[in-house]
Design an enzyme around this catalytic site. Sequence first.
Site, PDB file in Angstrom:
ATOM      1  CG  ASP A 126      -1.807  -1.236   1.242  1.00  0.00           C
ATOM      2  OD1 ASP A 126      -2.359  -1.571   0.188  1.00  0.00           O
ATOM      3  OD2 ASP A 126      -1.930  -1.877   2.306  1.00  0.00           O
ATOM      4  CG  HIS A 183      -3.572  -5.301   2.561  1.00  0.00           C
ATOM      5  ND1 HIS A 183      -2.992  -4.374   1.717  1.00  0.00           N
ATOM      6  CD2 HIS A 183      -3.735  -6.423   1.823  1.00  0.00           C
ATOM      7  CE1 HIS A 183      -2.814  -4.917   0.528  1.00  0.00           C
ATOM      8  NE2 HIS A 183      -3.259  -6.163   0.559  1.00  0.00           N
TER       9      HIS A 183
END
Length: 334
Positions: free
Chosen positions: A151, A180
């Site tokens: 990310d 996530h």
Amino acid sequence: MVKAVVLGAAGGIGQPLALLLKANPLVTALGLFDIVNTPGVAADLSHIATPAKVQGYLPPDGGLKKALTGADVIVIPAGVPRKPGMTRDDLFKINAGIVRDLAEEIAITAPKAFILVISNPVNSTVPIVAEVLKKHQVFDPKRLFGVTTLDVVRASTFVAEIVKDTTISPNVTVPVFGGHSGVTIVPLLSQSSHPLPASFDQTAREALTKRIQFGGDEVVKAKDGGGSATLSMAFAGAQFAEKVIRALKGEKGIIAPSYVHLAADGAGGKTVQSEIGKDLTYFSVPVELGTSGIVKIGALGPTNDYEKSLIRAAIPDLEDNISKGESFIQPSKL
Ligand SMILES: NC(=O)c1ccc[n+]([C@@H]2O[C@H](COP(=O)([O-])OP(=O)(O)OC[C@H]3O[C@@H](n4cnc5c(N)ncnc54)[C@H](O)[C@@H]3O)[C@@H](O)[C@H]2O)c1
Ligand SMILES: O=C(O)C[C@H](O)C(=O)O
């Protein structure tokens, strides 16, 4: 001497991750476990002239135990990836059991190792590993990590694309908190090391935030049924593993973002909980690493109203995902 082990080593992430670990001179032994093909992957990698001695293992004859024996760092990309139309939570049905079974053997054979969980849904698989380790009375929150590096890698890359200078992406940092999956991924653009995102108008801010939150979907869609991110994930996983290895070898001041148990440093988690206004057990935060794992949990710091709304939106999904993972091992937690 550092032994790294990859569980799920013959897969789309496992193979390039194993290659990057083999290329890392800090790794002296590399154990590769999967239910298929690891002898071939290991033989192939073993011809590369770097220090790591590579060994492949399959389930028969205690292959998992042999792979894990002496492990310092265990990276887990075992399990199925998404197809278009699926959420990461849809993977729980299959991956929860895979991760649980691997964690059972880790608890017995390598309870002191650093465990890096890549298998999705990370928001739930990390609590699953923790509950298995607790059951065996070997849980050390300092040593368990959900890998959310991708990310942050995506956030840096997308900012560099907007700035039209991709050469700067390794040096752009955009802190990403939360979890996530989708809305649980909370980028704090106001804290970007490059000044541009902080000056975006609301439309541009929302567009970039959504792209970071749903970057995984871009790859799933482009692969059109062929799986999800593998190569960028291997890059991100190897980057995170290298930081963990450097820290365990004594390098000081290494900070990396990860989805961790907020009790890991005994203090910082409370700051995060008060910042988000909720006693969540797990959250992705920057953590400082040391020879025995997490030494410090970083706080979110100043956030603007939009970012506060993103944090509020992340909390219900995170709560559900965490309790789903925990109750998979301990039904009494339901
Ligand atoms: N954390 C992240 O940012 C991130 C990024 C990308 C993918 N992922 C996740 O990583 C996982 C793996 O993705 P992939 O693309 O490599 O999938 P893949 O199907 O290509 O590889 C998975 C591998 O796991 C192996 N495996 C299955 N059961 C196993 C078991 N019991 N023990 C050991 N190995 C086993 C398979 O044989 C296969 O080789 C997926 O769950 C995916 O969603 C996470
Ligand atoms: O999107 C996925 O399912 C894989 C991974 O979590 C990603 O972010 O690329």
